[in-house]
Design an enzyme around this catalytic site. Structure first.
Site, short mmCIF file in Angstrom:
data_model
loop_
_atom_site.label_atom_id
_atom_site.label_comp_id
_atom_site.label_asym_id
_atom_site.label_seq_id
_atom_site.Cartn_x
_atom_site.Cartn_y
_atom_site.Cartn_z
NE ARG A 38 -74.64 -23.52 47.62
CZ ARG A 38 -73.95 -24.67 47.65
NH1 ARG A 38 -74.58 -25.83 47.59
NH2 ARG A 38 -72.63 -24.65 47.73
CB SER A 107 -71.87 -16.47 53.58
OG SER A 107 -72.86 -17.19 52.90
CE LYS A 136 -71.40 -22.65 50.61
NZ LYS A 136 -70.05 -22.10 50.67
#
Length: 211
Positions: A38, A107, A136
């Site tokens: 990521r 998700s 995040k």
């Protein structure tokens, strides 16, 4: 996927003498079963080069490698699959692009999102944030353990709990029905990433989820 580690180059490099690859290597050798590449602000070239290195590391221990959002990068580095959010390509489109053998994660924060992801052909769900997280920025309000339980009850897919997870909370997530936990700072920022993974494994049990 009892312990699923998501990369964060900044957190991994905060301690002197180490970098992202060193942290990932330590995590994998300690038993992490999956890595997710990521890098929201990375170029395609950076993702490709780091992805190739992570592919080699994952192959050393038999771990799975996923790429966040980027189907093209996943194909280029030979990743096992892609993880997408609610604003990314639908799971059915990712499946069509990557083929039937790819592992597609989605998700989901609600039972409705979980049911839709399952109908679209997802293989597993990342549910959260279960607790507040600083890793995040767009994580939204935590769903809590009740939210986690509601998603677990709504789907047949394995659920990986994410967001604010540490060893103690990994135990709670497991008790709420999660098959595993996904972590960023708990491993990326840990002074000893290998110990952090072992503690998460001990808290969550060793029964890794199958996808």
């Amino acid at each position: 996927m009892a312990v699923y580690v998501i990369t964060d180059r900044e957190q991994a490099g905060r301690l002197p003498g180490r970098d992202l690859l060193a942290v990932c290597r330590a995590a994998l050798r300690a038993g992490a079963g999956a890595l997710q590449l990521r890098g929201k602000d990375w170029s395609g070239r950076q993702l490709y080069e780091v992805g190739l290195a992570l592919r080699r590391l994952a192959d050393e221990t038999g771990a799975l490698l996923f790429v966040d959002d980027r189907v093209d990068v996943a194909q280029a580095v030979g990743a096992d699959g892609v993880h997408v959010g609610q604003e990314d390509l639908p799971a059915r489109v990712v499946r069509a692009l990557l083929g039937p053998e790819a592992i597609v994660g989605v998700s989901a924060a609600t039972p409705e999102e979980a049911r839709q992801a399952e109908a679209d052909g997802a293989d597993y769900l990342g549910v959260g944030s279960v607790w507040a997280t600083g890793s995040k920025a767009d994580a939204g309000e935590p769903v809590g353990l009740e939210g986690l339980r509601a998603v677990v009850a709504a789907t047949r897919l394995p659920v990986v709990a994410i967001g604010g997870v540490d060893a103690g909370r990994a135990r709670e997530a497991r008790a709420a029905g999660a098959a595993g936990v996904a972590v960023i700072s708990a491993v990326m920022a840990a002074p000893d990433p290998a110990r952090a993974v072992r503690e998460l494994l001990g808290a969550g049990g060793t029964g890794a989820a199958s996808v």
